[in-house]
Design a protein around this motif. Sequence first.
Motif, PDB file in Angstrom:
ATOM      1  N   GLU A  64      10.928   6.350   0.029  1.00 39.55           N
ATOM      2  CA  GLU A  64      10.634   5.042   0.600  1.00 39.55           C
ATOM      3  C   GLU A  64      11.527   4.000  -0.074  1.00 39.55           C
ATOM      4  O   GLU A  64      11.630   3.968  -1.301  1.00 39.55           O
ATOM      5  CB  GLU A  64       9.164   4.680   0.397  1.00 39.55           C
ATOM      6  CG  GLU A  64       8.199   5.532   1.196  1.00 39.55           C
ATOM      7  CD  GLU A  64       7.879   6.859   0.526  1.00 39.55           C
ATOM      8  OE1 GLU A  64       8.420   7.102  -0.579  1.00 39.55           O
ATOM      9  OE2 GLU A  64       7.123   7.647   1.096  1.00 39.55           O
ATOM     10  N   PRO A  65      12.173   3.132   0.697  1.00 41.07           N
ATOM     11  CA  PRO A  65      13.187   2.234   0.143  1.00 41.07           C
ATOM     12  C   PRO A  65      12.716   1.348  -1.008  1.00 41.07           C
ATOM     13  O   PRO A  65      13.355   1.306  -2.058  1.00 41.07           O
ATOM     14  CB  PRO A  65      13.603   1.388   1.354  1.00 41.07           C
ATOM     15  CG  PRO A  65      13.361   2.282   2.525  1.00 41.07           C
ATOM     16  CD  PRO A  65      12.118   3.055   2.184  1.00 41.07           C
ATOM     17  N   GLU A  66      11.609   0.632  -0.840  1.00 45.50           N
ATOM     18  CA  GLU A  66      11.220  -0.328  -1.880  1.00 45.50           C
ATOM     19  C   GLU A  66      10.774   0.354  -3.176  1.00 45.50           C
ATOM     20  O   GLU A  66      11.211  -0.055  -4.264  1.00 45.50           O
ATOM     21  CB  GLU A  66      10.137  -1.276  -1.352  1.00 45.50           C
ATOM     22  CG  GLU A  66      10.667  -2.265  -0.324  1.00 45.50           C
ATOM     23  CD  GLU A  66       9.633  -3.318   0.035  1.00 45.50           C
ATOM     24  OE1 GLU A  66       8.618  -3.448  -0.692  1.00 45.50           O
ATOM     25  OE2 GLU A  66       9.847  -4.014   1.034  1.00 45.50           O
ATOM     26  N   PRO A  67       9.909   1.368  -3.128  1.00 46.70           N
ATOM     27  CA  PRO A  67       9.487   1.997  -4.384  1.00 46.70           C
ATOM     28  C   PRO A  67      10.627   2.644  -5.168  1.00 46.70           C
ATOM     29  O   PRO A  67      10.675   2.529  -6.397  1.00 46.70           O
ATOM     30  CB  PRO A  67       8.460   3.042  -3.932  1.00 46.70           C
ATOM     31  CG  PRO A  67       7.944   2.539  -2.637  1.00 46.70           C
ATOM     32  CD  PRO A  67       9.117   1.879  -1.988  1.00 46.70           C
ATOM     33  N   LEU A  69      13.887   1.882  -5.013  1.00 47.65           N
ATOM     34  CA  LEU A  69      14.756   0.820  -5.518  1.00 47.65           C
ATOM     35  C   LEU A  69      14.137   0.171  -6.745  1.00 47.65           C
ATOM     36  O   LEU A  69      14.813  -0.082  -7.751  1.00 47.65           O
ATOM     37  CB  LEU A  69      14.990  -0.228  -4.422  1.00 47.65           C
ATOM     38  CG  LEU A  69      15.874  -1.413  -4.831  1.00 47.65           C
ATOM     39  CD1 LEU A  69      17.289  -0.955  -5.163  1.00 47.65           C
ATOM     40  CD2 LEU A  69      15.900  -2.459  -3.709  1.00 47.65           C
ATOM     41  N   ASP A  70      12.834  -0.075  -6.686  1.00 46.08           N
ATOM     42  CA  ASP A  70      12.142  -0.676  -7.825  1.00 46.08           C
ATOM     43  C   ASP A  70      12.203   0.244  -9.041  1.00 46.08           C
ATOM     44  O   ASP A  70      12.413  -0.222 -10.169  1.00 46.08           O
ATOM     45  CB  ASP A  70      10.691  -0.973  -7.450  1.00 46.08           C
ATOM     46  CG  ASP A  70       9.937  -1.654  -8.581  1.00 46.08           C
ATOM     47  OD1 ASP A  70      10.298  -2.777  -8.941  1.00 46.08           O
ATOM     48  OD2 ASP A  70       8.982  -1.037  -9.114  1.00 46.08           O
ATOM     49  N   THR A  73      15.995   0.256 -10.462  1.00 44.60           N
ATOM     50  CA  THR A  73      16.447  -1.025 -11.009  1.00 44.60           C
ATOM     51  C   THR A  73      15.620  -1.432 -12.226  1.00 44.60           C
ATOM     52  O   THR A  73      16.170  -1.934 -13.213  1.00 44.60           O
ATOM     53  CB  THR A  73      16.405  -2.129  -9.941  1.00 44.60           C
ATOM     54  OG1 THR A  73      15.096  -2.212  -9.366  1.00 44.60           O
ATOM     55  CG2 THR A  73      17.412  -1.851  -8.836  1.00 44.60           C
ATOM     56  N   THR A  74      14.303  -1.204 -12.170  1.00 43.40           N
ATOM     57  CA  THR A  74      13.458  -1.540 -13.315  1.00 43.40           C
ATOM     58  C   THR A  74      13.815  -0.690 -14.527  1.00 43.40           C
ATOM     59  O   THR A  74      13.999  -1.195 -15.646  1.00 43.40           O
ATOM     60  CB  THR A  74      11.972  -1.352 -12.978  1.00 43.40           C
ATOM     61  OG1 THR A  74      11.627  -2.216 -11.894  1.00 43.40           O
ATOM     62  CG2 THR A  74      11.089  -1.660 -14.176  1.00 43.40           C
ATOM     63  N   PRO A 105      19.066   2.951   3.483  1.00 47.74           N
ATOM     64  CA  PRO A 105      17.871   2.489   2.761  1.00 47.74           C
ATOM     65  C   PRO A 105      17.105   3.671   2.173  1.00 47.74           C
ATOM     66  O   PRO A 105      16.836   4.656   2.859  1.00 47.74           O
ATOM     67  CB  PRO A 105      17.056   1.791   3.851  1.00 47.74           C
ATOM     68  CG  PRO A 105      18.058   1.404   4.886  1.00 47.74           C
ATOM     69  CD  PRO A 105      19.079   2.498   4.898  1.00 47.74           C
ATOM     70  N   ASP A 109      20.765   4.130  -1.568  1.00 50.66           N
ATOM     71  CA  ASP A 109      20.981   2.708  -1.868  1.00 50.66           C
ATOM     72  C   ASP A 109      20.421   2.342  -3.239  1.00 50.66           C
ATOM     73  O   ASP A 109      20.969   1.476  -3.936  1.00 50.66           O
ATOM     74  CB  ASP A 109      20.345   1.832  -0.790  1.00 50.66           C
ATOM     75  CG  ASP A 109      21.207   1.725   0.464  1.00 50.66           C
ATOM     76  OD1 ASP A 109      22.281   2.369   0.501  1.00 50.66           O
ATOM     77  OD2 ASP A 109      20.809   1.009   1.405  1.00 50.66           O
ATOM     78  N   ALA A 110      19.329   2.993  -3.637  1.00 54.92           N
ATOM     79  CA  ALA A 110      18.757   2.725  -4.963  1.00 54.92           C
ATOM     80  C   ALA A 110      19.703   3.195  -6.062  1.00 54.92           C
ATOM     81  O   ALA A 110      19.869   2.516  -7.089  1.00 54.92           O
ATOM     82  CB  ALA A 110      17.398   3.407  -5.095  1.00 54.92           C
TER      83      ALA A 110
END
Length: 249
Positions: A64-67, A69-70, A73-74, A105, A109-110
């Motif tokens: 899943e893109p947002e999790p 990526l988070d 990056t975190t 995505p 991308d992450a």
Amino acid sequence: MRIVVAGGTGLIGSKVVESLQLLGHDVVPAAPGTGVDTISGRGVADALKGADVVVDVTNKVIFEPEPILDFFTTSTRTLLNAGREAGVRHHVVLSIVGVDRLSHPGYLDAKAAQERLVAESGTPFTIVRATQFFENLTAMCAGMAQDDVIVPPTADLQPVAAADVAAALVDVATSAPLDGVVEVAGPERAAFARFIGSALAARGDERPLKPDAGAGYFGVPIVRDSLVPLGVARIGRTTFDDWSATQSS
């Protein structure tokens, strides 16, 4: 040297830790199981005290893109910030061959975002991009299953043994930063079906293969050379057949 291996208990990290220890380095395997969490920050500053090099092989299997990526990056910011405070002189990160050519995505991308953070951090760095691991081919088969048929792309793979990726990371970590990219791949390039078919056969899986030029890679549209090095690459010593023989023995 004092070298911190973030993700040091995983498939690649454990091999990197063992090899560095055999070379006589002071190695810290940093992972949640050893009290170091790069997401919450727990234990990170203490782990990096006095460190010369950080090798980041942390990973999370999330598409899943947002999790995802988070996560990357975190985790990367946590390591870079702590490394800056500790005076780390070389930040090494493991990435993927083709991530600079594919945009999608989710995971790719992450990883691209992670690379940018490292390259723009001001800390001397080396990015090690690897092709797919032999050890992950079975999981790839599962992702290509359609009913009772396996549908791989017609694109090429040049997969590599995890041990050869670890060896490349050890060489990079004990050398001067390149402020650039090293690519690592296996010794054989062929269509997906060559490797996927062998992986299935080794498990006694008789499902037929139906290569499809329109099939993507975990949802990512690809062409023939999307996942293989286009230029100079470090080539692993382990062939797929030799690796397969060790798995069945």
